[in-house]
Design an enzyme around this catalytic site. Structure first.
Site, mmCIF file in Angstrom:
data_model
loop_
_atom_site.group_PDB
_atom_site.id
_atom_site.type_symbol
_atom_site.label_atom_id
_atom_site.label_comp_id
_atom_site.label_asym_id
_atom_site.label_seq_id
_atom_site.Cartn_x
_atom_site.Cartn_y
_atom_site.Cartn_z
ATOM 1 C CG ASP A 44 66.196 35.459 35.662
ATOM 2 O OD1 ASP A 44 65.376 36.398 35.718
ATOM 3 O OD2 ASP A 44 67.005 35.203 36.588
ATOM 4 C CB SER A 45 60.652 36.829 33.856
ATOM 5 O OG SER A 45 60.982 37.462 32.636
ATOM 6 C CG ASP A 83 67.861 38.664 33.878
ATOM 7 O OD1 ASP A 83 68.428 39.658 34.365
ATOM 8 O OD2 ASP A 83 66.622 38.510 33.903
ATOM 9 C CE LYS A 111 67.331 42.345 34.611
ATOM 10 N NZ LYS A 111 66.997 41.432 35.723
ATOM 11 C CD GLU A 113 67.645 38.700 40.029
ATOM 12 O OE1 GLU A 113 67.546 38.160 41.151
ATOM 13 O OE2 GLU A 113 66.830 38.507 39.113
ATOM 14 C CD GLU A 180 61.088 42.483 40.199
ATOM 15 O OE1 GLU A 180 62.160 42.237 39.601
ATOM 16 O OE2 GLU A 180 60.142 41.683 40.249
HETATM 17 O O1 KIV Z 1 63.602 38.563 34.409
HETATM 18 C C1 KIV Z 1 62.941 39.591 34.239
HETATM 19 O O2 KIV Z 1 62.019 39.661 33.420
HETATM 20 C C2 KIV Z 1 63.274 40.755 35.046
HETATM 21 C C3 KIV Z 1 62.282 41.863 35.096
HETATM 22 C C4 KIV Z 1 61.139 41.507 35.959
HETATM 23 C C5 KIV Z 1 62.896 43.142 35.533
HETATM 24 O O3 KIV Z 1 64.288 40.776 35.668
#
Ligand code: KIV
Length: 264
Positions: A44-45, A83, A111, A113, A180
């Site tokens: 989600d980056s 994510d 994934k 968080e 992280e």
């Molecule tokens: O969203 C993402 O790219 C991430 C990485 C920074 C681990 O969660």
């Protein structure tokens, strides 16, 4: 041969490191998976690097579905991890629906968080055939709670909580752990307590794998890069493929991350 969770577990048993890199589209998914990246993270980056937001909070499930589908089309055998974005796993029913949508789009692993509060979700998702990666330490979706992007696990209570959360996530059935921005010595301690594959970013080099955001490692950023970022364009032959290949090599031979990319 397609990379699966069994491949990652086997690599860990053999003491071989693997490379994880974010990908958001078909072309980069193709380039990264053919350059030897084992896991493509549809992170989600993308909210920061593609959409121009200052956090990942505005990213929607629809965004993640779209980019996971794009990555699936270009992928050449890597494991795809996607994510679940902010507030799309707040209730059990919502979590199941969000995971189903991402897996239908092409994710092999989802994934999430968070720490102890996710234990029950991990157990139920795993029972239902959804492999889960738990992201701990600096969890960017909680940036507003943290008051900024800060190294986590520095005080004794936070350290103990991170260790307890790691053990609980593995016990509940998590397939992968990702950390992280935590101190390297804390990461080393956690590595002695868990047996599933562990990915790090800004967590030192004791982990089984490293992840970087694609744009960061290509130097395609508009902000000052974080301490844990290395620009691999100059480490390769100047091409994008060369940079990705240099990243894979550096992760596998343990030369990345160096002390200068880590927190003590
Ligand atoms: O969203 C993402 O790219 C991430 C990485 C920074 C681990 O969660």
């Amino acid at each position: 041969m397609a990379i699966t969770l069994s491949t990652l577990n086997k690599l860990k048993q053999q003491g071989q490191k693997f490379a994880v890199l974010t990908a958001y589209d078909s072309t980069f998914a193709h380039l990264a998976s053919t350059a030897g990246v084992e896991v493509l993270l549809v992170g989600d980056s993308l909210g920061n690097v593609l959409q121009g937001h200052d956090s990942t909070v505005p990213v929607t499930l629809q965004d993640m579905i779209y980019h996971t589908e794009c990555v699936r089309r270009g992928n050449q055998g890597a494991l795809i991890m996607s994510d679940l974005p902010f507030m799309t796993y707040a209730t059990e029913a919502q979590t199941f629906e969000s995971c189903a949508a991402l897996m239908r789009a092409g994710a092999h692993v989802v994934k999430l968080e968070g720490g102890a509060w996710l234990t029950e979700s991990v157990r139920k998702l795993t029972e239902r055939g959804v492999p889960v990666c738990i992201h701990l330490g600096l969890t960017p979706q909680s940036v507003n709670k943290f008051g900024g992007y800060k190294v986590q696990g520095r005080d004794p209570a936070e350290r103990q909580a991170l260790i307890a959360d790691s053990i609980a996530a593995e016990k509940a059935g998590a397939a992968i752990l990702l950390y992280e921005c935590i101190p390297s010595d804390l990461m080393q301690e956690i590595m002695t307590k868990v047996s599933i594959p562990v990915v790090g970013i800004g967590a030192g080099n004791s982990t089984d794998a490293q992840v970087l955001v694609l744009h960061d490692m290509l130097g395609a950023t508009t902000r000052k890069p974080a301490k844990f970022v290395k620009n691999f364009i100059s480490a390769g032959d100047g091409s994008i493929q060369g940079a990705i290949a240099a990243y894979v090599k550096a992760v596998k031979d343990g030369s990345f991350p160096a002390a200068e990319h880590s927190f003590e």
